[in-house]
Scaffold this motif. Structure first.
Motif, short mmCIF file in Angstrom:
data_model
loop_
_atom_site.label_atom_id
_atom_site.label_comp_id
_atom_site.label_asym_id
_atom_site.label_seq_id
_atom_site.Cartn_x
_atom_site.Cartn_y
_atom_site.Cartn_z
N LYS A 6 3.02 1.26 11.72
CA LYS A 6 2.55 2.41 12.35
C LYS A 6 2.00 0.56 14.19
O LYS A 6 1.29 0.50 13.27
CB LYS A 6 0.97 2.02 11.30
CG LYS A 6 1.11 2.18 10.13
CD LYS A 6 0.22 2.69 9.48
CE LYS A 6 -0.21 3.40 7.70
NZ LYS A 6 0.94 4.75 8.04
N ASP A 7 2.06 1.83 14.59
CA ASP A 7 2.29 1.03 15.76
C ASP A 7 1.68 2.24 17.45
O ASP A 7 1.04 3.49 17.05
CB ASP A 7 3.29 0.49 16.54
CG ASP A 7 4.56 1.27 16.51
OD1 ASP A 7 4.11 3.30 16.76
OD2 ASP A 7 5.53 1.37 17.40
N SER A 8 1.83 1.56 18.02
CA SER A 8 0.36 2.22 19.39
C SER A 8 1.26 3.17 20.05
O SER A 8 0.59 4.74 19.98
CB SER A 8 -0.02 1.28 20.11
OG SER A 8 0.62 0.83 21.22
N LEU A 9 2.16 3.19 19.63
CA LEU A 9 3.37 4.68 20.38
C LEU A 9 3.49 5.56 19.11
O LEU A 9 3.20 6.28 20.58
CB LEU A 9 5.02 3.92 20.44
CG LEU A 9 5.69 4.83 20.69
CD1 LEU A 9 5.90 6.11 22.59
CD2 LEU A 9 7.25 4.75 21.10
N ARG A 10 3.43 4.99 18.22
CA ARG A 10 3.73 6.14 16.95
C ARG A 10 2.09 7.05 17.29
O ARG A 10 2.17 8.31 17.13
CB ARG A 10 3.77 5.51 15.70
CG ARG A 10 3.70 6.32 14.44
CD ARG A 10 4.07 6.54 13.36
NE ARG A 10 4.79 7.30 12.77
CZ ARG A 10 4.31 7.36 11.10
NH1 ARG A 10 3.82 6.37 10.52
NH2 ARG A 10 4.52 7.88 10.48
N ALA A 11 1.03 6.56 17.24
CA ALA A 11 -0.30 7.11 17.55
C ALA A 11 -0.46 7.66 18.25
O ALA A 11 -0.97 8.46 18.09
CB ALA A 11 -1.40 5.39 17.01
N SER A 12 0.03 7.33 19.57
CA SER A 12 -0.31 8.08 21.18
C SER A 12 0.15 9.24 20.56
O SER A 12 0.08 10.44 20.99
CB SER A 12 -0.05 7.11 22.21
OG SER A 12 2.05 7.39 22.22
N GLU A 14 1.53 11.16 18.11
CA GLU A 14 0.80 11.90 17.18
C GLU A 14 0.58 12.35 17.71
O GLU A 14 -0.07 13.65 17.33
CB GLU A 14 1.02 11.08 15.47
CG GLU A 14 2.13 10.65 14.93
CD GLU A 14 1.86 9.98 14.02
OE1 GLU A 14 1.16 10.19 13.63
OE2 GLU A 14 2.98 10.32 13.08
N THR A 22 6.32 12.69 15.43
CA THR A 22 6.26 11.38 15.21
C THR A 22 7.31 10.25 15.89
O THR A 22 8.27 11.13 16.18
CB THR A 22 6.00 11.15 13.92
OG1 THR A 22 6.07 10.02 13.22
CG2 THR A 22 6.63 11.28 13.44
#
Length: 348
Positions: A6-12, A14, A22
């Motif tokens: 769960k990091d900023s890259l994955r969040a952005s 998605e 993802t």
């Protein structure tokens, strides 16, 4: 290392794709952008091809709720095959090398398989999507104003090694016609797709999507290969009496017929004892027989001599013959050229 970080890259990623894409992480911690394909039944994408869960979601006898497909053609980075936007897709490696690079990502990783391609093609047709792509020197042969960014820096249409940067084309170059889809399944580069082969003209497969397993033997001598019984449609020992074959002419029993360089729509079933309906259903699920009368002119080519391993999608010079159902069975696993790459995939 867990692949779900769960990091900023994955969040952005998605957030930008509405959760359709993802980011998974490899053994070495490299990010790979992956489209999340939820499971679907055969009858929901093509009722004439059977019922039950599509085989792309069956791996080693286990039903999968989803399959992670590289959102972009793969690049080799630090010995692993990953999916990233805006890259020149890696080419000029043979089948076994690409497979090894994908499996180096860690447990559960491999190449996008032939069964994956078949399932995605059925899904696209059912939903009315005909993804275009780089099929003529960096632009679409069907819509010439659509173009991607060429990796060689030349303008679209110019002669050269015309691979385009991954995902650089318009939304119509994604499998679902939006920017949260799988890019470049039509054209750009041919992609190795394990799980199907020709051996002396006999069609051989691995069961369901077992080619997705990161430990299964995909070698030429593997004991996993099975023929397709032309009467029952079941998978049987290679060389069995009723094994389905492909030929350029004739009416041999349980033999489908097509020119060695033709279109998917042109495949016929003229045998004195033709492949049964049950057999045709199996062929359709493995993407080697047309599941509709309009396969968009996608190319089907093969060589009946020796072992021939599949490539999918077509490349930048295939023009109208490229497409999500395009299938080439003309090359040995040892070939490598600038037109030929691969795409990572993952199953939990």
């Amino acid at each position: 290392m867990t692949i779900f970080i769960k990091d900023s890259l994955r969040a952005s990623v998605e957030a930008a794709s509405g959760g359709q894409i993802t980011v998974l992480y490899t053994e070495k911690g490299q990010p790979s952008h992956m489209f999340v394909q939820n499971a679907f039944n055969i009858e929901d994408v093509d009722a004439a091809s059977g019922t039950g869960l599509h085989p792309m979601f069956k791996v080693n006898g286990v039903e999968k709720a989803e399959r992670f497909i590289g959102a972009y053609p793969g690049i080799v980075s630090d010995g692993e095959l990953i999916s990233l936007p805006g890259q020149d897709p890696t080419a000029s490696l043979n089948f076994d090398t690409f497979l090894a690079r994908a499996r180096a990502n860690g447990e559960g990783w491999g190449l996008m398989t032939n069964t994956d391609w078949s399932g995605i093609a059925m899904w696209c047709h059912k939903n009315g999507f005909r993804p275009r792509g780089n099929t003529t020197q960096g632009k679409s042969s069907d819509a010439p104003l659509e173009a991607g960014v060429r990796a060689d820096g030349l303008i679209p249409g110019a002669a050269g090694t015309a691979r385009t940067l991954t995902g650089s084309g318009p939304a119509s170059w994604r499998h679902n016609n939006n920017n949260g889809g799988i890019a470049d399944l039509c054209g750009n580069i041919n992609e190795w797709a394990p799980g199907l082969r020709l051996m002396g003209g006999e069609i051989q497969v691995l069961k369901d999507n077992d080619a997705a397993m990161s430990t299964i033997d995909l070698s030429a001598a593997s004991s996993e290969w099975r023929a397709i019984d032309g009467e029952t449609g079941l998978l049987v020992a290679i060389g069995s009496a009723n094994a389905v074959k492909v030929a350029a002419t004739g009416t041999a029993n349980y033999t489908i017929v097509a020119s060695t360089a033709s279109k998917m729509e042109s495949i016929t079933n003229p045998g004195a004892t033709p492949v049964s309906e049950a057999g045709l259903k199996t062929l359709k699920l493995y993407g080697i027989y047309p599941f509709t009368s309009n396969m968009d002119g996608d190319y089907f080519g093969y060589n009946p001599e020796g072992e021939r391993v599949p490539t999918r999608g077509g490349a930048w010079a295939v023009a109208a013959g490229a497409g999500v159902s395009c299938l080439g069975l003309g090359g040995a696993r040892s070939i490598a050229n600038a037109y030929l790459g691969a795409r990572p995939a993952f199953s939990l």
